[in-house]
Design a protein around this motif. Structure first.
Motif, PDB file in Angstrom:
ATOM      1  N   SER A  33      16.010 -76.607  99.503  1.00  0.00           N
ATOM      2  CA  SER A  33      15.029 -77.402 100.253  1.00  0.00           C
ATOM      3  C   SER A  33      14.138 -78.202  99.302  1.00  0.00           C
ATOM      4  CB  SER A  33      14.185 -76.491 101.143  1.00  0.00           C
ATOM      5  OG  SER A  33      13.399 -75.628 100.362  1.00  0.00           O
ATOM      6  N   TRP A  34      13.314 -79.052  99.875  1.00  0.00           N
ATOM      7  CA  TRP A  34      12.379 -79.851  99.100  1.00  0.00           C
ATOM      8  C   TRP A  34      11.072 -79.100  98.904  1.00  0.00           C
ATOM      9  CZ3 TRP A  34      12.236 -85.480 101.425  1.00  0.00           C
ATOM     10  CH2 TRP A  34      13.435 -86.126 101.151  1.00  0.00           C
ATOM     11  N   SER A  35      10.369 -79.489  97.860  1.00  0.00           N
ATOM     12  CA  SER A  35       8.989 -79.044  97.668  1.00  0.00           C
ATOM     13  C   SER A  35       8.072 -80.058  98.366  1.00  0.00           C
ATOM     14  CB  SER A  35       8.654 -78.996  96.183  1.00  0.00           C
ATOM     15  OG  SER A  35       8.622 -80.313  95.646  1.00  0.00           O
ATOM     16  N   ILE A  36       6.805 -79.707  98.499  1.00  0.00           N
ATOM     17  CA  ILE A  36       5.826 -80.655  99.042  1.00  0.00           C
ATOM     18  C   ILE A  36       5.792 -81.894  98.145  1.00  0.00           C
ATOM     19  CG2 ILE A  36       3.363 -81.025  99.496  1.00  0.00           C
ATOM     20  CD1 ILE A  36       3.217 -77.960 100.076  1.00  0.00           C
ATOM     21  N   GLY A  37       5.820 -81.683  96.835  1.00  0.00           N
ATOM     22  CA  GLY A  37       5.789 -82.803  95.900  1.00  0.00           C
ATOM     23  C   GLY A  37       6.970 -83.746  96.064  1.00  0.00           C
ATOM     24  N   GLN A  38       8.138 -83.183  96.353  1.00  0.00           N
ATOM     25  CA  GLN A  38       9.312 -84.031  96.570  1.00  0.00           C
ATOM     26  C   GLN A  38       9.180 -84.845  97.853  1.00  0.00           C
ATOM     27  OE1 GLN A  38      12.067 -80.694  95.894  1.00  0.00           O
ATOM     28  NE2 GLN A  38      13.237 -82.115  94.599  1.00  0.00           N
ATOM     29  N   VAL A  39       8.523 -84.298  98.859  1.00  0.00           N
ATOM     30  CA  VAL A  39       8.272 -85.070 100.083  1.00  0.00           C
ATOM     31  C   VAL A  39       7.373 -86.262  99.734  1.00  0.00           C
ATOM     32  CG1 VAL A  39       7.279 -85.053 102.406  1.00  0.00           C
ATOM     33  CG2 VAL A  39       8.587 -83.084 101.608  1.00  0.00           C
ATOM     34  N   TYR A  40       6.330 -86.005  98.948  1.00  0.00           N
ATOM     35  CA  TYR A  40       5.463 -87.106  98.511  1.00  0.00           C
ATOM     36  C   TYR A  40       6.254 -88.159  97.737  1.00  0.00           C
ATOM     37  CZ  TYR A  40       0.866 -85.278  99.840  1.00  0.00           C
ATOM     38  OH  TYR A  40      -0.233 -84.872 100.564  1.00  0.00           O
ATOM     39  N   MET A  41       7.079 -87.716  96.802  1.00  0.00           N
ATOM     40  CA  MET A  41       7.866 -88.658  96.000  1.00  0.00           C
ATOM     41  C   MET A  41       8.789 -89.486  96.899  1.00  0.00           C
ATOM     42  SD  MET A  41       6.785 -88.313  92.907  1.00  0.00           S
ATOM     43  CE  MET A  41       8.043 -89.091  91.898  1.00  0.00           C
ATOM     44  N   ASP A  89      21.147 -87.815 103.237  1.00  0.00           N
ATOM     45  CA  ASP A  89      22.254 -87.665 102.306  1.00  0.00           C
ATOM     46  C   ASP A  89      21.918 -86.546 101.316  1.00  0.00           C
ATOM     47  OD1 ASP A  89      24.228 -87.905 100.384  1.00  0.00           O
ATOM     48  OD2 ASP A  89      23.723 -89.961  99.825  1.00  0.00           O
ATOM     49  N   PRO A  90      22.705 -85.444 101.278  1.00  0.00           N
ATOM     50  CA  PRO A  90      22.369 -84.324 100.398  1.00  0.00           C
ATOM     51  C   PRO A  90      22.361 -84.694  98.916  1.00  0.00           C
ATOM     52  CG  PRO A  90      24.438 -83.897 101.579  1.00  0.00           C
ATOM     53  CD  PRO A  90      23.892 -85.204 102.063  1.00  0.00           C
ATOM     54  N   ILE A  91      23.202 -85.641  98.527  1.00  0.00           N
ATOM     55  CA  ILE A  91      23.224 -86.067  97.123  1.00  0.00           C
ATOM     56  C   ILE A  91      21.935 -86.812  96.794  1.00  0.00           C
ATOM     57  CG2 ILE A  91      24.391 -87.543  95.437  1.00  0.00           C
ATOM     58  CD1 ILE A  91      27.013 -86.841  96.988  1.00  0.00           C
ATOM     59  N   ALA A  92      21.524 -87.710  97.692  1.00  0.00           N
ATOM     60  CA  ALA A  92      20.268 -88.440  97.479  1.00  0.00           C
ATOM     61  C   ALA A  92      19.087 -87.473  97.487  1.00  0.00           C
ATOM     62  CB  ALA A  92      20.092 -89.511  98.548  1.00  0.00           C
ATOM     63  N   ALA A  93      19.112 -86.515  98.399  1.00  0.00           N
ATOM     64  CA  ALA A  93      18.023 -85.529  98.484  1.00  0.00           C
ATOM     65  C   ALA A  93      17.926 -84.711  97.207  1.00  0.00           C
ATOM     66  CB  ALA A  93      18.228 -84.622  99.689  1.00  0.00           C
ATOM     67  N   ALA A  94      19.036 -84.385  96.615  1.00  0.00           N
ATOM     68  CA  ALA A  94      19.044 -83.605  95.375  1.00  0.00           C
ATOM     69  C   ALA A  94      18.461 -84.403  94.212  1.00  0.00           C
ATOM     70  CB  ALA A  94      20.463 -83.164  95.047  1.00  0.00           C
ATOM     71  N   ASN A  95      18.457 -85.717  94.342  1.00  0.00           N
ATOM     72  CA  ASN A  95      17.949 -86.568  93.275  1.00  0.00           C
ATOM     73  C   ASN A  95      16.468 -86.919  93.413  1.00  0.00           C
ATOM     74  OD1 ASN A  95      20.406 -86.679  91.909  1.00  0.00           O
ATOM     75  ND2 ASN A  95      21.129 -88.341  93.210  1.00  0.00           N
ATOM     76  N   ILE A  96      15.802 -86.348  94.393  1.00  0.00           N
ATOM     77  CA  ILE A  96      14.363 -86.575  94.542  1.00  0.00           C
ATOM     78  C   ILE A  96      13.654 -85.768  93.464  1.00  0.00           C
ATOM     79  CG2 ILE A  96      12.341 -86.297  96.034  1.00  0.00           C
ATOM     80  CD1 ILE A  96      14.215 -88.347  97.163  1.00  0.00           C
ATOM     81  N   SER A  97      12.935 -86.450  92.614  1.00  0.00           N
ATOM     82  CA  SER A  97      12.285 -85.764  91.495  1.00  0.00           C
ATOM     83  C   SER A  97      10.984 -85.093  91.929  1.00  0.00           C
ATOM     84  CB  SER A  97      12.018 -86.747  90.361  1.00  0.00           C
ATOM     85  OG  SER A  97      11.160 -87.767  90.806  1.00  0.00           O
ATOM     86  N   GLN A  98      10.567 -84.155  91.119  1.00  0.00           N
ATOM     87  CA  GLN A  98       9.266 -83.527  91.307  1.00  0.00           C
ATOM     88  C   GLN A  98       8.209 -84.473  90.725  1.00  0.00           C
ATOM     89  OE1 GLN A  98       8.608 -80.960  93.029  1.00  0.00           O
ATOM     90  NE2 GLN A  98      10.127 -79.344  92.779  1.00  0.00           N
ATOM     91  N   PRO A  99       7.017 -84.465  91.272  1.00  0.00           N
ATOM     92  CA  PRO A  99       5.961 -85.308  90.700  1.00  0.00           C
ATOM     93  C   PRO A  99       5.522 -84.791  89.332  1.00  0.00           C
ATOM     94  CG  PRO A  99       5.077 -83.897  92.417  1.00  0.00           C
ATOM     95  CD  PRO A  99       6.563 -83.697  92.428  1.00  0.00           C
ATOM     96  N   ILE A 100       4.989 -85.686  88.533  1.00  0.00           N
ATOM     97  CA  ILE A 100       4.489 -85.318  87.207  1.00  0.00           C
ATOM     98  C   ILE A 100       3.211 -84.491  87.340  1.00  0.00           C
ATOM     99  CG2 ILE A 100       3.553 -86.231  85.051  1.00  0.00           C
ATOM    100  CD1 ILE A 100       5.347 -88.714  85.556  1.00  0.00           C
TER     101      ILE A 100
END
Length: 174
Positions: A33-41, A89-100
């Motif tokens: 799943s995504w983190s909150i930060g990944q949702v923001y990104m 897209d699961p591949i695109a979702a996997a490429n969502i980075s964490q915020p700095i």
């Protein structure tokens, strides 16, 4: 007014950032799943792309006569995404980075707000523009892109709240 709705929803996202520390925003309820930060990104990246689409509409009168899909018309009429989980897209979702860090998220959101208000002023001054194609909804005008951006942010508030609930459950019961 559309810009007021956008600014209001963006302000919710900014205010929500004050509730979490960095460790909390990068934590995932599950590995897949995504983190909150990944949702923001995701929101920042997508909204910037929507703004690029608005600028395309300003620069070119192409597709002005084309319409959005029937399902998009209903969504815009309701001013809301359908109340269901949309699988990306699961591949695109996997490429969502964490915020700095959290300050960079705040800065990016403030930049979106500034850009939205500049675009809104241009929309109000310019009376003719084209449309650009959304991958699933067909053709949107500048105001429709801005409305879509606001609906998208509002839709993801539910996802953020689900992540928070899952993290709280995990912390309290596992």
């Amino acid at each position: 007014m559309l810009i007021d709705d956008f600014n209001h929803t963006l302000q919710i996202w900014l205010r929500e950032l004050n509730k979490y520390d960095y460790k909390k925003i990068i934590e995932k309820p599950e590995a897949s799943s995504w983190s909150i930060g990944q949702v923001y990104m995701h929101l920042i990246d997508e909204t910037n792309w929507y703004f690029d689409q608005i600028n395309l509409c300003f620069d070119d009168l192409e597709h002005a006569e084309k319409e959005m899909s029937e399902s998009a018309k209903l969504m815009f009429q309701n001013n809301s995404f359908p109340d269901l989980q949309i699988k990306g897209d699961p591949i695109a979702a996997a490429n969502i980075s964490q915020p700095i860090d959290i300050p960079s998220l705040k800065l990016a959101l403030e930049k979106l707000k500034d850009e939205a208000n500049i675009l809104w002023t241009k929309m109000e001054l310019k009376k003719t523009f084209g449309k650009s194609k959304h991958p699933g909804l067909h053709y949107l005008s500048p105001k429709e892109w801005l409305q879509f951006a606001e609906m998208h942010m509002r839709h993801h508030l539910k996802q953020k709240n689900n992540i928070v609930a899952a993290l709280n459950y995990k912390k309290n019961y596992l």
